[in-house]
Design a protein around this motif. Structure first.
Motif, short mmCIF file in Angstrom:
data_model
loop_
_atom_site.label_atom_id
_atom_site.label_comp_id
_atom_site.label_asym_id
_atom_site.label_seq_id
_atom_site.Cartn_x
_atom_site.Cartn_y
_atom_site.Cartn_z
N LYS A 1 3.47 2.52 -5.16
CA LYS A 1 4.83 3.06 -5.23
C LYS A 1 5.16 3.81 -3.94
O LYS A 1 6.31 3.86 -3.53
CB LYS A 1 4.98 3.99 -6.43
N ARG A 2 4.12 4.43 -3.32
CA ARG A 2 4.36 5.17 -2.09
C ARG A 2 3.12 5.18 -1.21
O ARG A 2 2.00 4.99 -1.67
CB ARG A 2 4.81 6.59 -2.37
N ILE A 3 3.39 5.44 0.06
CA ILE A 3 2.34 5.64 1.06
C ILE A 3 2.61 6.99 1.71
O ILE A 3 3.73 7.27 2.14
CB ILE A 3 2.35 4.53 2.14
N ILE A 4 1.57 7.82 1.74
CA ILE A 4 1.68 9.11 2.41
C ILE A 4 0.99 9.01 3.76
O ILE A 4 -0.19 8.67 3.85
CB ILE A 4 1.04 10.24 1.57
N PHE A 5 1.76 9.29 4.80
CA PHE A 5 1.24 9.33 6.16
C PHE A 5 0.90 10.78 6.47
O PHE A 5 1.78 11.59 6.76
CB PHE A 5 2.28 8.79 7.15
N ASN A 6 -0.38 11.12 6.36
CA ASN A 6 -0.82 12.48 6.65
C ASN A 6 -0.70 12.74 8.16
O ASN A 6 -0.61 11.80 8.95
CB ASN A 6 -2.26 12.66 6.18
N PRO A 7 -0.68 14.01 8.57
CA PRO A 7 -0.54 14.32 9.99
C PRO A 7 -1.53 13.53 10.85
O PRO A 7 -2.72 13.47 10.55
CB PRO A 7 -0.82 15.82 10.06
N GLY A 8 -1.00 12.89 11.89
CA GLY A 8 -1.82 12.09 12.79
C GLY A 8 -1.89 10.63 12.42
O GLY A 8 -2.45 9.82 13.15
N THR A 9 -1.32 10.26 11.26
CA THR A 9 -1.37 8.85 10.82
C THR A 9 0.01 8.20 10.85
O THR A 9 0.14 7.05 10.43
CB THR A 9 -1.95 8.73 9.39
N GLU A 10 1.01 8.91 11.33
CA GLU A 10 2.38 8.39 11.34
C GLU A 10 2.42 7.06 12.09
O GLU A 10 1.80 6.90 13.14
CB GLU A 10 3.33 9.39 12.01
N ASN A 11 3.16 6.08 11.51
CA ASN A 11 3.19 4.74 12.07
C ASN A 11 4.51 4.08 11.68
O ASN A 11 4.65 3.55 10.58
CB ASN A 11 2.00 3.94 11.53
N PRO A 12 5.50 4.09 12.58
CA PRO A 12 6.81 3.52 12.27
C PRO A 12 6.75 2.04 11.86
O PRO A 12 7.52 1.62 10.99
CB PRO A 12 7.61 3.69 13.57
N GLU A 13 5.84 1.29 12.45
CA GLU A 13 5.73 -0.14 12.11
C GLU A 13 5.32 -0.32 10.65
O GLU A 13 5.97 -1.07 9.90
CB GLU A 13 4.72 -0.83 13.03
N LEU A 14 4.28 0.37 10.22
CA LEU A 14 3.83 0.24 8.83
C LEU A 14 4.87 0.84 7.88
O LEU A 14 5.10 0.30 6.80
CB LEU A 14 2.47 0.90 8.64
N GLU A 15 5.50 1.93 8.27
CA GLU A 15 6.55 2.51 7.43
C GLU A 15 7.67 1.51 7.19
O GLU A 15 8.13 1.35 6.06
CB GLU A 15 7.10 3.79 8.06
#
Length: 119
Positions: free
Chosen positions: A81-95
């Protein structure tokens, strides 16, 4: 409670993923730890493969964006249902890929979310 797959799980107590597995369990969530090294965390075996994990509510990421592409298909095929991007894992492509499939994404800290009751 929310079945959560922790991607980047570690048996190293200094790692945030280690703390996340413990806190998720403490808050009553079922946890599936997945990492690159075998071990145990919070009494659970760390999967080093891509285990079938039906009915995953949340994937919480502790893998840097440079190492995420090999996991894209696995993460998206889980249909969380969701993906949490913790600090340092941010990724616009995967989002973007996740959002195109109707998966909610959050740039947040799992540990903070749990501590303030917003998980």
């Amino acid at each position: 409670m929310k079945k959560t797959l922790v991607l980047g799980a570690s048996d190293n107590p200094a790692r945030y993923s280690y703390r996340a597995v413990h806190q998720l369990q403490k808050h009553g969530h079922e946890v599936v730890p997945v990492g690159i090294r075998k071990g145990q965390v919070a009494g659970l075996d760390i999967h080093t493969d891509r285990p079938a994990a039906p009915a995953v509510d949340t994937v919480t990421l502790y893998v840097g964006p440079q190492n995420q592409p090999t996991w894209y298909d696995y993460i998206l095929d889980l249909q969380p249902k969701r993906i949490i991007f913790n600090p340092g894992t941010e990724n616009p492509e995967l989002e973007r890929m996740a959002q195109e499939r109707g998966i909610q994404t959050e740039e947040a800290c799992t540990l903070v979310m749990l501590s303030v009751g917003q998980y």
